[in-house]
Design an enzyme around this catalytic site. Sequence first.
Site, PDB file in Angstrom:
ATOM      1  N   ASP A  56       3.265  -4.022   6.215  1.00  0.00           N
ATOM      2  CA  ASP A  56       3.839  -5.323   7.245  1.00  0.00           C
ATOM      3  C   ASP A  56       4.315  -6.803   5.947  1.00  0.00           C
ATOM      4  OD1 ASP A  56       2.974  -6.963   9.539  1.00  0.00           O
ATOM      5  OD2 ASP A  56       1.151  -7.865   8.150  1.00  0.00           O
ATOM      6  N   ASP A  87       0.514   0.046  11.715  1.00  0.00           N
ATOM      7  CA  ASP A  87       0.800  -0.559  12.907  1.00  0.00           C
ATOM      8  C   ASP A  87       2.019  -1.697  12.755  1.00  0.00           C
ATOM      9  OD1 ASP A  87       0.584  -1.286  10.125  1.00  0.00           O
ATOM     10  OD2 ASP A  87      -1.139  -2.703  10.080  1.00  0.00           O
ATOM     11  N   SER A 132       5.547  -6.185   2.539  1.00  0.00           N
ATOM     12  CA  SER A 132       6.448  -5.701   1.741  1.00  0.00           C
ATOM     13  C   SER A 132       7.528  -6.630   2.894  1.00  0.00           C
ATOM     14  CB  SER A 132       6.518  -4.885   2.151  1.00  0.00           C
ATOM     15  OG  SER A 132       5.572  -4.168   0.878  1.00  0.00           O
ATOM     16  N   GLY A 168      -6.657   1.708   8.066  1.00  0.00           N
ATOM     17  CA  GLY A 168      -6.403   1.326   9.753  1.00  0.00           C
ATOM     18  C   GLY A 168      -5.979  -0.586   9.116  1.00  0.00           C
ATOM     19  N   ARG A 169      -6.514  -0.747   8.400  1.00  0.00           N
ATOM     20  CA  ARG A 169      -7.349  -2.400   8.901  1.00  0.00           C
ATOM     21  C   ARG A 169      -6.887  -3.059   9.664  1.00  0.00           C
ATOM     22  NH1 ARG A 169      -2.069  -5.117   5.011  1.00  0.00           N
ATOM     23  NH2 ARG A 169      -0.447  -4.430   6.073  1.00  0.00           N
ATOM     24  N   ASP A 212      -1.365   2.923   8.187  1.00  0.00           N
ATOM     25  CA  ASP A 212      -1.811   1.872   9.306  1.00  0.00           C
ATOM     26  C   ASP A 212      -1.337   2.726  10.790  1.00  0.00           C
ATOM     27  OD1 ASP A 212      -4.116   1.698   7.354  1.00  0.00           O
ATOM     28  OD2 ASP A 212      -3.105  -0.353   7.324  1.00  0.00           O
ATOM     29  N   GLY A 258       0.522  -1.358   0.152  1.00  0.00           N
ATOM     30  CA  GLY A 258       0.378  -0.245   0.038  1.00  0.00           C
ATOM     31  C   GLY A 258       0.612   1.156  -0.072  1.00  0.00           C
ATOM     32  N   ARG A 312       1.650  -4.901  -5.540  1.00  0.00           N
ATOM     33  CA  ARG A 312       2.087  -6.865  -5.149  1.00  0.00           C
ATOM     34  C   ARG A 312       1.894  -8.137  -6.098  1.00  0.00           C
ATOM     35  NH1 ARG A 312      -2.971  -3.618  -2.078  1.00  0.00           N
ATOM     36  NH2 ARG A 312      -1.774  -2.892  -0.200  1.00  0.00           N
ATOM     37  N   THR A 329       3.896   2.637   5.904  1.00  0.00           N
ATOM     38  CA  THR A 329       1.937   2.492   5.759  1.00  0.00           C
ATOM     39  C   THR A 329       1.727   3.630   7.000  1.00  0.00           C
ATOM     40  OG1 THR A 329       0.673   1.078   6.773  1.00  0.00           O
ATOM     41  CG2 THR A 329       2.707   0.787   7.848  1.00  0.00           C
ATOM     42  N   SER A 344     -24.841  16.657  17.392  1.00  0.00           N
ATOM     43  CA  SER A 344     -24.273  15.574  16.355  1.00  0.00           C
ATOM     44  C   SER A 344     -23.762  15.072  16.916  1.00  0.00           C
ATOM     45  CB  SER A 344     -23.980  15.901  14.866  1.00  0.00           C
ATOM     46  OG  SER A 344     -22.817  16.473  15.761  1.00  0.00           O
ATOM     47  N   VAL A 372      17.020   8.125   1.275  1.00  0.00           N
ATOM     48  CA  VAL A 372      17.914   6.713   1.361  1.00  0.00           C
ATOM     49  C   VAL A 372      19.250   7.001  -0.390  1.00  0.00           C
ATOM     50  CG1 VAL A 372      17.806   4.295   0.188  1.00  0.00           C
ATOM     51  CG2 VAL A 372      15.982   5.672   2.024  1.00  0.00           C
ATOM     52  N   THR A 373      17.872   7.527  -1.465  1.00  0.00           N
ATOM     53  CA  THR A 373      19.033   8.167  -2.246  1.00  0.00           C
ATOM     54  C   THR A 373      20.487   8.954  -2.255  1.00  0.00           C
ATOM     55  OG1 THR A 373      17.750   7.538  -3.443  1.00  0.00           O
ATOM     56  CG2 THR A 373      19.009   8.009  -4.740  1.00  0.00           C
ATOM     57  N   ARG A 374      20.159  10.038  -1.563  1.00  0.00           N
ATOM     58  CA  ARG A 374      21.143  11.369  -1.195  1.00  0.00           C
ATOM     59  C   ARG A 374      22.164  10.427   0.029  1.00  0.00           C
ATOM     60  NH1 ARG A 374      17.664  16.535  -3.215  1.00  0.00           N
ATOM     61  NH2 ARG A 374      17.865  16.162  -4.837  1.00  0.00           N
ATOM     62  N   ARG A 414      14.090   9.682  -1.522  1.00  0.00           N
ATOM     63  CA  ARG A 414      15.218  11.183  -1.507  1.00  0.00           C
ATOM     64  C   ARG A 414      15.684  10.860  -0.750  1.00  0.00           C
ATOM     65  NH1 ARG A 414      15.370  15.464   0.808  1.00  0.00           N
ATOM     66  NH2 ARG A 414      16.069  17.557   0.180  1.00  0.00           N
ATOM     67  N   GLU A 418     -16.998  11.808  18.908  1.00  0.00           N
ATOM     68  CA  GLU A 418     -17.740  11.559  20.253  1.00  0.00           C
ATOM     69  C   GLU A 418     -17.221  10.370  20.635  1.00  0.00           C
ATOM     70  OE1 GLU A 418     -19.805  13.610  18.761  1.00  0.00           O
ATOM     71  OE2 GLU A 418     -19.692  14.630  20.188  1.00  0.00           O
TER      72      GLU A 418
HETATM   73  P1  ADP Z   1       1.289  -4.318   2.983  1.00  0.00           P
HETATM   74  O1  ADP Z   1       3.701  -4.157   2.233  1.00  0.00           O
HETATM   75  O2  ADP Z   1       1.501  -2.512   2.447  1.00  0.00           O
HETATM   76  O3  ADP Z   1       1.245  -4.349   4.385  1.00  0.00           O
HETATM   77  P2  ADP Z   1       1.399  -6.288   0.913  1.00  0.00           P
HETATM   78  O4  ADP Z   1       1.219  -7.179   2.671  1.00  0.00           O
HETATM   79  O5  ADP Z   1       0.148  -6.361  -0.137  1.00  0.00           O
HETATM   80  O6  ADP Z   1       1.634  -4.644   1.525  1.00  0.00           O
HETATM   81  O7  ADP Z   1       2.346  -7.094   0.267  1.00  0.00           O
HETATM   82  C1  ADP Z   1       3.717  -6.098  -0.438  1.00  0.00           C
HETATM   83  C2  ADP Z   1       4.227  -7.850  -1.034  1.00  0.00           C
HETATM   84  O8  ADP Z   1       5.309  -8.073  -0.103  1.00  0.00           O
HETATM   85  C3  ADP Z   1       2.953  -8.677  -1.673  1.00  0.00           C
HETATM   86  O9  ADP Z   1       2.750  -8.594  -2.988  1.00  0.00           O
HETATM   87  C4  ADP Z   1       4.252  -9.589  -1.994  1.00  0.00           C
HETATM   88  O10 ADP Z   1       5.127  -9.422  -3.626  1.00  0.00           O
HETATM   89  C5  ADP Z   1       5.749  -9.138  -0.794  1.00  0.00           C
HETATM   90  N1  ADP Z   1       5.125 -10.496   0.217  1.00  0.00           N
HETATM   91  C6  ADP Z   1       4.044 -10.607   1.529  1.00  0.00           C
HETATM   92  N2  ADP Z   1       4.291 -11.320   2.085  1.00  0.00           N
HETATM   93  C7  ADP Z   1       4.839 -12.398   1.561  1.00  0.00           C
HETATM   94  C8  ADP Z   1       5.618 -13.761   1.609  1.00  0.00           C
HETATM   95  N3  ADP Z   1       4.604 -14.620   2.907  1.00  0.00           N
HETATM   96  N4  ADP Z   1       6.046 -14.177   1.025  1.00  0.00           N
HETATM   97  C9  ADP Z   1       6.498 -13.427   0.036  1.00  0.00           C
HETATM   98  N5  ADP Z   1       6.968 -12.043   0.275  1.00  0.00           N
HETATM   99  C10 ADP Z   1       5.345 -11.701   0.076  1.00  0.00           C
END
Ligand code: ADP
Length: 326
Positions: free
Chosen positions: A106, A133, A108, A174-175, A131, A14, A75, A129, A219, A26-28, A24, A191
Amino acid sequence: MAEIKTIGILTSGGDAPGMNAAIRAVTRAGIFAGLNVKGIYRGYKGLVTDEIVDFKTQNVSNIIQQGGTILKTARCQEFMTPEGRQLAYDNARRHEIDALVVIGGDGSLTGARIFANEFNFPVIGLPGTIDNDLYGTDTTIGYDTALNTIMQCVDKIRDTATSHERLFFIEVMGRDAGFLALNGAIASGAEAAIIPEISTEVDQLAELIQNGFRKSKNSSIVLVAESPVTGGAMGLAERVKKEYPNYDVRVSILGHLQRGGSPTAQDRVLASIMGAAAIDALMDDQRNVMIGVKNHEIVYVPFTKAIRNEKPINRGLLETLRRLSI
Ligand code: ADP
């Protein structure tokens, strides 16, 4: 450990505001440290399909203020398989990439951990992210911007809600985490917040109604985290219509607008500090850790810890919200 000369950088999963500021930084910081930097497009997909280009300082000019990610994100199912990851590894090596910096959530970082272990390949993660989380860091890149966007939207909805004396359920992202809902509720003077972390402990809706939360109000606005555990804003509205038909209830689902927009100062600073810290970590022989921030200090969080998926919510904030919404 083998010397690192070239790094690859990618954004995955996401998207979140501030990812560009992180690219930017990391690159710089990488170029400043004498490293070659390669940009990898579309997350792990670009690693598998070989969409890898040289990144110079100019590639990241004028992007700190932009939402989204110039590297695009995707993804990638293929990366979930050993064959896909082998292709990714072969491409990385062909481009002489010695280490990766992965910006994402999470999922990724789960992919990063598996890839790093499988090929004994150095990877540093940055928590990107909205979220918030990820365990081991107080905040994540994109969270503050999303929170501000939510606050501005709720302010606007409040105007119409007050005019009509309505009960509004506003669903936020927020998943499975309630950070956006809870802090968004406090920031916008809502509220209440209905969050997944306590959904199995109490019937939050029944509690709200029983406490007569609307008696003295023009409200009422309740922020609802999108998780299926909460029932979502639609599910709650249906329940109110059935169980408490006296309420004039409306739903607003904020959706993808929460991901967009120019990052706030806080997210730009966070992304810049974390991006530079990713390079420090690599130079420091750190491997397979996520960069986090705890009490304003940079920390290294092992991937296994970061993705544990049980970052606790501050329950004191729920009590504060309750006290302030009388
Ligand atoms: P986010 O990083 O926002 O939580 P995703 O859960 O969609 O997003 O994960 C992004 C990408 O990370 C996936 O499309 C996949 O390529 C890789 N990925 C996620 N879980 C795994 C896993 N268990 N093994 C290998 N690659 C994964």
